[in-house]
Every structure is written in structure tokens, then in C-alpha cells.
Design a protein around this motif. Structure first.
Motif, PDB file in Angstrom:
ATOM      1  N   ALA A 250       0.731  -1.362  -0.058  1.00 36.28           N
ATOM      2  CA  ALA A 250      -0.138   0.147  -0.097  1.00 36.28           C
ATOM      3  C   ALA A 250       0.854   1.292  -0.014  1.00 36.28           C
ATOM      4  CB  ALA A 250      -1.059  -0.107   1.249  1.00 36.28           C
TER       5      ALA A 250
ATOM      6  N   HIS B  50       2.465   1.778  -3.527  1.00 38.78           N
ATOM      7  CA  HIS B  50       1.580   2.470  -4.336  1.00 38.78           C
ATOM      8  C   HIS B  50       1.450   3.878  -4.076  1.00 38.78           C
ATOM      9  CE1 HIS B  50       0.400  -0.961  -6.620  1.00 38.78           C
ATOM     10  NE2 HIS B  50      -0.046  -1.489  -5.492  1.00 38.78           N
TER      11      HIS B  50
ATOM     12  N   TYR C  77       3.617  -5.104 -11.598  1.00 33.16           N
ATOM     13  CA  TYR C  77       2.773  -5.169 -10.541  1.00 33.16           C
ATOM     14  C   TYR C  77       2.304  -7.003 -10.709  1.00 33.16           C
ATOM     15  CZ  TYR C  77       2.936  -0.597  -8.948  1.00 33.16           C
ATOM     16  OH  TYR C  77       3.290   0.680  -8.356  1.00 33.16           O
TER      17      TYR C  77
ATOM     18  N   PHE D  26     -10.690  -1.371  -2.434  1.00 37.19           N
ATOM     19  CA  PHE D  26     -10.092  -2.235  -3.508  1.00 37.19           C
ATOM     20  C   PHE D  26     -11.105  -2.758  -4.155  1.00 37.19           C
ATOM     21  CE2 PHE D  26      -8.822  -6.106  -5.446  1.00 37.19           C
ATOM     22  CZ  PHE D  26      -7.906  -5.921  -6.014  1.00 37.19           C
TER      23      PHE D  26
ATOM     24  N   THR E 106     -10.446  -0.141  -7.400  1.00 40.46           N
ATOM     25  CA  THR E 106      -9.153  -0.778  -7.748  1.00 40.46           C
ATOM     26  C   THR E 106      -9.511  -1.905  -8.771  1.00 40.46           C
ATOM     27  OG1 THR E 106      -7.974  -0.025  -5.696  1.00 40.46           O
ATOM     28  CG2 THR E 106      -6.852  -1.602  -7.398  1.00 40.46           C
TER      29      THR E 106
ATOM     30  N   TRP F 258      -7.533   4.111 -10.270  1.00 42.64           N
ATOM     31  CA  TRP F 258      -6.612   2.843  -9.635  1.00 42.64           C
ATOM     32  C   TRP F 258      -5.832   3.704  -8.710  1.00 42.64           C
ATOM     33  CZ3 TRP F 258      -1.749   1.126  -9.409  1.00 42.64           C
ATOM     34  CH2 TRP F 258      -1.494  -0.250  -9.104  1.00 42.64           C
ATOM     35  N   GLU F 259      -5.073   4.528  -9.149  1.00 41.14           N
ATOM     36  CA  GLU F 259      -3.875   5.080  -8.238  1.00 41.14           C
ATOM     37  C   GLU F 259      -4.473   5.916  -6.901  1.00 41.14           C
ATOM     38  OE1 GLU F 259      -0.673   4.894  -8.583  1.00 41.14           O
ATOM     39  OE2 GLU F 259      -0.653   4.085 -10.766  1.00 41.14           O
TER      40      GLU F 259
ATOM     41  N   SER G  55      -7.171   5.050  -5.573  1.00 43.62           N
ATOM     42  CA  SER G  55      -8.016   4.173  -4.744  1.00 43.62           C
ATOM     43  C   SER G  55      -6.946   3.573  -3.831  1.00 43.62           C
ATOM     44  CB  SER G  55      -8.753   3.013  -5.215  1.00 43.62           C
ATOM     45  OG  SER G  55      -8.060   2.269  -6.538  1.00 43.62           O
ATOM     46  N   HIS G  56      -5.693   3.306  -4.543  1.00 38.46           N
ATOM     47  CA  HIS G  56      -4.497   2.671  -3.807  1.00 38.46           C
ATOM     48  C   HIS G  56      -4.115   3.707  -2.762  1.00 38.46           C
ATOM     49  CE1 HIS G  56      -3.797  -1.212  -5.281  1.00 38.46           C
ATOM     50  NE2 HIS G  56      -3.732  -0.781  -6.432  1.00 38.46           N
TER      51      HIS G  56
ATOM     52  N   ASN H 192      -6.211   3.283   0.116  1.00 35.99           N
ATOM     53  CA  ASN H 192      -6.176   2.298   0.741  1.00 35.99           C
ATOM     54  C   ASN H 192      -4.707   2.348   1.668  1.00 35.99           C
ATOM     55  OD1 ASN H 192      -5.879  -0.659   1.701  1.00 35.99           O
ATOM     56  ND2 ASN H 192      -6.156  -1.268  -0.326  1.00 35.99           N
TER      57      ASN H 192
END
Length: 163
Positions: free
Chosen positions: A22, A25, A47, A95, A99, A123-124, A126-127, A130
Motif C-alpha cells: 500500500a 503504491h 505489479y 479495493f 481498484t 486505480w492510483e 484508490s490505492h 487504501n
């Protein structure tokens, strides 16, 4: 209660291991948002196989819940460990809400559709969310691990009053 200390250690360790990807990212986010199409697709290839890291948050949730159950007696409190489990579960919710759909739309980032930039942002970020949730969970489980142990010797009752 030596078993509680071992469980606390395990909960902290698993939460820390969940924080590693996490955090990676989150730290990569500014650079990756600036990448063009081809560079981003190439970077995402790094990844491959990271899905295995999903075992850490799930295991950490279970360890934190078990720790919360063990910390039912004063002076310990189950709330920090329970909070850690809830924060980790919220991270899994992020996620699966943001994600994972981006992973599906890009075949795990092996192809980029026309709206790839919106998917990249989804995506970015949401990471990043997280990572913040996992860091908060780490702080909570660390607080739980540092809690004093209850004295459950014969003749002792919660609250310290004799029977």
C-alpha cells in the motif's frame, strides 16, 4: 497472558506487511500520474503477481479480530484492535469498489482502453486511500499491542476487586 502478546505481535506484523505494498503504491503515485500511455502500461507490468499480497490484509483482519477478542478484560480494551480490523476491511472495500474494476477494465493493465487516464486516476487514488486506511490500521493495532495485559490470576476479577 503470553498468548496475547504473541497474537499482538502477529497482528502488528501482518498489518505492517499489508502496509508495504500500500505504501509503495502511495509513494509511486506522483510519478505514475505523470506517465504517458506506453510508460504507464510498462510500469503497471511490474505489479504482475502482486495479487498474492492480498493475503496480508485478510490475515491481518483475522489477527486483529482475534486480538480484540483476547483483550476483553481491563486494563486492556478491544477497541483499538477492532478499529484496526475495521480500517483494514474498509481498505478491502475500497479495493473492490474502485481498484478491482479498473483491473478488470484493463485486463490487469495489459491493455489500455480509450478512457485509460480516468482508470489510471481511479486505480492510483484508490490505492492512495487504501494506504491511508492501512496506515491508520497499523497505528490502531500498534496501540492495541502496547496495551497492558489483564491480570487473570486466580482470585483476581476484572476491575481489580477480590472475589
Amino acid at each position: 497472558m503470553p498468548g496475547t502478546r504473541r497474537l499482538a505481535f502477529l497482528a502488528v506484523l501482518l498489518t505492517a506487511l499489508a502496509l508495504v505494498p500500500a505504501g509503495a503504491h502511495l509513494l509511486a503515485l506522483p510519478n505514475k500520474l505523470a506517465m504517458g500511455r506506453d510508460a504507464y502500461l510498462a510500469a503497471q507490468g511490474a505489479y504482475a503477481g502482486w495479487a498474492l499480497a492480498g493475503v496480508f490484509p485478510v490475515s491481518a483482519i483475522l489477527a486483529c479480530l482475534a486480538l480484540a477478542l483476547r483483550q476483553q478484560h481491563p486494563p486492556a480494551s478491544p477497541w483499538p484492535a477492532l478499529l484496526a480490523a475495521l480500517l483494514l476491511a474498509a481498505g478491502l472495500g475500497v479495493f473492490f469498489a474502485w481498484t478491482f474494476p479498473a483491473n478488470l477494465a484493463t485486463a490487469n493493465w495489459t491493455t489500455l482502453p480509450e478512457e485509460w487516464e480516468a482508470l489510471r486516476a481511479q486505480w492510483e487514488w484508490s490505492h492512495a486511500a487504501n494506504a491511508v486506511l492501512t496506515l491508520a490500521a497499523f497505528c490502531a493495532v500498534l496501540r492495541a499491542a502496547l496495551a497492558p495485559l489483564p491480570d487473570l490470576r486466580p482470585g483476581w476479577t476484572p476491575g481489580g476487586r477480590p472475589p
